[in-house]
Design a protein around this motif. Structure first.
Motif, short mmCIF file in Angstrom:
data_model
loop_
_atom_site.label_atom_id
_atom_site.label_comp_id
_atom_site.label_asym_id
_atom_site.label_seq_id
_atom_site.Cartn_x
_atom_site.Cartn_y
_atom_site.Cartn_z
N LEU A 145 5.45 38.39 -68.15
CA LEU A 145 5.85 38.28 -69.55
C LEU A 145 7.35 38.01 -69.66
N THR A 146 8.12 38.62 -68.78
CA THR A 146 9.57 38.39 -68.79
C THR A 146 9.90 36.95 -68.45
N LEU A 147 9.22 36.39 -67.46
CA LEU A 147 9.44 34.99 -67.09
C LEU A 147 9.06 34.06 -68.24
N THR A 148 7.99 34.39 -68.93
CA THR A 148 7.58 33.57 -70.08
C THR A 148 8.67 33.55 -71.15
N PHE A 149 9.18 34.72 -71.47
CA PHE A 149 10.21 34.82 -72.51
C PHE A 149 11.51 34.15 -72.08
N VAL A 150 11.94 34.41 -70.86
CA VAL A 150 13.21 33.83 -70.38
C VAL A 150 13.13 32.32 -70.32
N LYS A 151 12.02 31.79 -69.83
CA LYS A 151 11.85 30.34 -69.76
C LYS A 151 11.88 29.72 -71.16
N MET A 152 11.27 30.39 -72.11
CA MET A 152 11.25 29.90 -73.49
C MET A 152 12.66 29.83 -74.07
N GLN A 153 13.42 30.89 -73.88
CA GLN A 153 14.76 30.93 -74.47
C GLN A 153 15.71 29.97 -73.76
N LEU A 154 15.61 29.84 -72.46
CA LEU A 154 16.48 28.89 -71.75
C LEU A 154 16.14 27.45 -72.12
N THR A 155 14.86 27.16 -72.29
CA THR A 155 14.46 25.82 -72.72
C THR A 155 15.01 25.52 -74.10
#
Length: 274
Positions: A92-102
């Motif tokens: 879930l953390t990777l999903t959120f971080v990837k979303m915000q960095l994108t």
């Protein structure tokens, strides 16, 4: 058939994920423009320096989460082949971080897109959903890689509003006939979810034009200038010919502020096929 409700729920989650991505892009774009309350000072960053700030944010984040850099295909591959397990919180953390960095990268003007990030977020979200289904509810309905594949397809379908394309694409990659029905069901529910969540009159906007710099709520956006910049970016021309400019004026019919859907049609008219 009994498994379909499980995939319906996954489709809803993927639709929420795609909606969050689009809203995050809008937030970060406004942030770099200084339009976010209490963060107006960000507007003082010059346009050439915005990608530098976006790159710095990516670098700092990568020190903790290197998996989210670039396309993320290595991480997706690890999830799909099941060679490296991750906890629910980690996924879930990777999903959120990837979303915000994108979203930050697009908002700052860095070169990139949302195709590969959509697959990454869908795969991690689908794998996390599998952990919940098996760990909390004790349901053994498919493997984690299966949910990751279906999740990747569903987020891609919802983000671009192209469920059929996403289903065919993921089927071509996996060649698994058993996942066709779950793929179709999940992609359909994901697309339906984002349509409902964005039922404010903008849901029909094509995503391929939406995440570009054109903002339908910009107010005062010179549509002709925006169209010219996007056409030249695709065609690589420094300037358009007089005939093309006349054609653009005819297509826009002297309008300078129109809906994004109209702008998208104009861009497609200006850019030849292929």
């Amino acid at each position: 058939v009994l498994e379909l409700p499980v995939f319906f729920a996954l489709g809803i989650l993927c639709g929420v994920c795609a909606t969050s991505l689009r809203q995050s892009i809008s937030f970060w774009t406004n942030l770099y423009k200084g339009k976010v309350p209490n963060l107006e000072f960000m507007g003082g960053i010059s346009r050439p320096m915005r990608p530098v700030v976006g790159s710095l944010l990516c670098g700092v984040t990568a020190a903790k989460y290197p998996q989210v850099l670039f396309f993320g295909y290595e991480k997706i591959t690890n999830i799909l082949v099941g060679t490296k397990g991750d906890s629910l919180l980690s996924l879930l953390t990777l999903t959120f971080v990837k979303m915000q960095l994108t979203a930050s990268s697009i908002g700052s003007g860095l070169v990139g897109g949302i195709f590969a990030p959509s697959l990454f977020m869908g795969a991690t979200l689908g794998s996390a959903y599998s952990e919940v289904i098996r760990g909390f509810f004790g349901l053994n309905l498919g493997s984690s890689p299966t949910y990751a594949i279906i999740g990747a397809s569903a987020v891609l379908a919802a983000t671009f509003r192209a469920p059929i394309t996403a289903v065919i694409l993921l089927f071509e990659l996996t060649r698994e006939y058993d996942v066709i029905v779950p793929l179709m069901a999940t992609a359909a529910f994901a697309t339906l979810t984002i349509d409902i969540l964005e039922s404010d009159g903008q849901s029909a906007n094509p995503t391929w034009a939406w995440w570009w710099t054109i903002n339908p709520s910009g107010g005062g956006q010179d549509v002709k200038e925006a169209v010219l910049s996007q056409v030249m970016a695709v065609e690589g021309n420094a300037k358009l010919t007089e005939v093309e400019l006349d054609r653009l004026d005819e297509l826009l019919e002297d309008r300078r502020e129109v809906e994004l859907e109209t702008v998208s049609v104009v861009i497609r008219e200006m850019i030849p096929d292929g």
